[in-house]
Design an enzyme around this catalytic site. Structure first.
Site, PDB file in Angstrom:
ATOM      1  N   SER A   1       0.835  -1.211   0.000  1.00 41.36           N
ATOM      2  CA  SER A   1       0.000   0.000   0.000  1.00 41.36           C
ATOM      3  C   SER A   1       0.860   1.246   0.000  1.00 41.36           C
ATOM      4  O   SER A   1       2.008   1.225   0.437  1.00 41.36           O
ATOM      5  CB  SER A   1      -0.885   0.035   1.244  1.00 41.36           C
ATOM      6  OG  SER A   1      -1.613  -1.135   1.364  1.00 41.36           O
TER       7      SER A   1
HETATM    8  N1  SAH Z   1       1.200  -5.410   4.551  1.00 39.28           N
HETATM    9  C1  SAH Z   1       1.725  -5.864   3.290  1.00 39.28           C
HETATM   10  C2  SAH Z   1       0.716  -5.697   2.173  1.00 39.28           C
HETATM   11  C3  SAH Z   1       0.583  -6.942   1.381  1.00 39.28           C
HETATM   12  S1  SAH Z   1      -0.742  -6.984   0.234  1.00 39.28           S
HETATM   13  C4  SAH Z   1       3.062  -5.188   2.985  1.00 39.28           C
HETATM   14  O1  SAH Z   1       3.511  -4.328   3.742  1.00 39.28           O
HETATM   15  O2  SAH Z   1       3.675  -5.563   1.989  1.00 39.28           O
HETATM   16  C5  SAH Z   1      -1.859  -8.070   1.064  1.00 39.28           C
HETATM   17  C6  SAH Z   1      -1.392  -9.472   1.292  1.00 39.28           C
HETATM   18  O3  SAH Z   1      -2.470 -10.192   1.889  1.00 39.28           O
HETATM   19  C7  SAH Z   1      -1.000 -10.261   0.051  1.00 39.28           C
HETATM   20  O4  SAH Z   1       0.334 -10.662   0.157  1.00 39.28           O
HETATM   21  C8  SAH Z   1      -1.947 -11.469   0.058  1.00 39.28           C
HETATM   22  O5  SAH Z   1      -1.346 -12.650  -0.389  1.00 39.28           O
HETATM   23  C9  SAH Z   1      -2.306 -11.548   1.522  1.00 39.28           C
HETATM   24  N2  SAH Z   1      -3.529 -12.291   1.836  1.00 39.28           N
HETATM   25  C10 SAH Z   1      -4.722 -12.303   1.199  1.00 39.28           C
HETATM   26  N3  SAH Z   1      -5.569 -13.142   1.821  1.00 39.28           N
HETATM   27  C11 SAH Z   1      -4.905 -13.671   2.885  1.00 39.28           C
HETATM   28  C12 SAH Z   1      -5.231 -14.597   3.914  1.00 39.28           C
HETATM   29  N4  SAH Z   1      -6.432 -15.203   3.989  1.00 39.28           N
HETATM   30  N5  SAH Z   1      -4.305 -14.897   4.838  1.00 39.28           N
HETATM   31  C13 SAH Z   1      -3.072 -14.318   4.803  1.00 39.28           C
HETATM   32  N6  SAH Z   1      -2.686 -13.443   3.850  1.00 39.28           N
HETATM   33  C14 SAH Z   1      -3.597 -13.122   2.907  1.00 39.28           C
END
Ligand code: SAH
Length: 274
Positions: free
Chosen positions: A121
């Site tokens: 983000s």
């Molecule tokens: N906070 C992260 C943002 C990652 S984007 C950063 O700083 O990079 C959101 C992430 O959520 C993705 O990597 C995706 O794979 C993960 N995601 C989606 N559904 C999920 C679930 N049920 N359990 C764990 N991770 C999940």
């Protein structure tokens, strides 16, 4: 960092700001309350008010504190006022979490791809969510659960705002990448977990705060269950019109209070692992 799904040792558990009453059930009914507008006032750390040299090609390097200070300065101008959040954002080198080809965009107000179709983000959104999560608390949060580790950036920022951070990722490739990215930072209070975050992580519960970086149609019941009384959850969630908005859930002794905030665009929350 510890190995995946290592339970927290009872002795090592940090003091918790709020206690879950043993007899407290989770109320099923949620209450919709008025939209909380984003604070308009701009206030914050005094040292951030001074002008910061901008990054110019061939000028200040990405490792320089000035690059992060400039990003923080922009966050203040955008309305982020929590000094602890601003300080944490100023400490973590965001460019170390993205591909080297994208490193020069790491401090811009933009989301960036992190592989496997996922995105990190924009700084403004990370700061906004962390500010909501902290609710202006004077000290550090207790244990925090993050759903969606991605590249590990937000977990690194959270490590400065909470006593313990449990971060779950469902994609093995990103879980491994986050582990690699975080290695050099040596953050002993960050625990990376590989698994389906929709089930939360019961062994670390109750959590003072839960934050999700992926949005589904509703908030998984496990998250509410694992939130401590007095705790707060911040996540993207689908609205009645099919759009996505930030939702804040406060778990109080009286029940659950849900507040819908501004529209956002997060990747989908998916079940299972891959
Ligand atoms: N906070 C992260 C943002 C990652 S984007 C950063 O700083 O990079 C959101 C992430 O959520 C993705 O990597 C995706 O794979 C993960 N995601 C989606 N559904 C999920 C679930 N049920 N359990 C764990 N991770 C999940």
């Amino acid at each position: 960092m510890t190995s995946p799904f290592k339970p927290p040792s009872a002795a090592g558990r940090p003091a918790f700001p709020v206690r879950l009453k043993p007899d407290m059930g989770v109320p099923s009914a949620t209450k919709q309350v008025v939209v909380n507008p984003r604070p308009a006032g701009v206030k914050g750390m005094n040292e951030l008010k001074r002008p910061v040299q901008s990054v110019v090609p061939g000028g200040v390097g990405l490792d320089s504190h000035a690059v992060r200070a400039r990003m923080v300065h922009k966050l203040v101008a955008q309305g982020v006022s929590d000094a602890q959040v601003l300080a944490a954002m100023g400490r973590v080198e965001r460019h170390r979490f993205v591909d080297s080809a994208l490193a020069n965009q790491a401090y811009e107000d933009t989301s960036l791809p992190i592989g496997l179709g996922q995105t990190i983000s924009k700084p403004n959104v990370v700061a906004r969510m962390l500010e909501l999560l902290r609710l202006g608390a004077p000290g550090k949060l207790g244990r925090v659960l993050e759903i969606g580790t991605g590249c590990g950036y937000q977990a690194a920022v959270l490590s400065h705002l909470a006593t313990e951070v449990y971060s779950i990722e469902r994609l093995r490739g990103l879980h491994d990448k986050a582990r690699e990215n975080l290695r050099t930072f040596r953050l002993p209070n960050v625990h990376l977990l590989f698994g389906d975050g929709m089930m939360g992580f019961a062994r670390g519960a109750p959590y003072a705060a839960i934050i999700a970086a992926a949005g589904g149609e509703s908030i998984p019941p496990a998250w509410i269950e694992q939130l401590a009384t007095g705790g707060r959850l911040v996540a993207p969630m689908q609205t009645a019109t099919g759009a996505q908005a930030l939702v804040v859930i406060d778990k109080t002794a009286q029940g659950i209070r849900q507040t819908m905030l501004e529209p956002v665009h997060f990747v989908p929350l998916k079940s299972g692992t891959n």
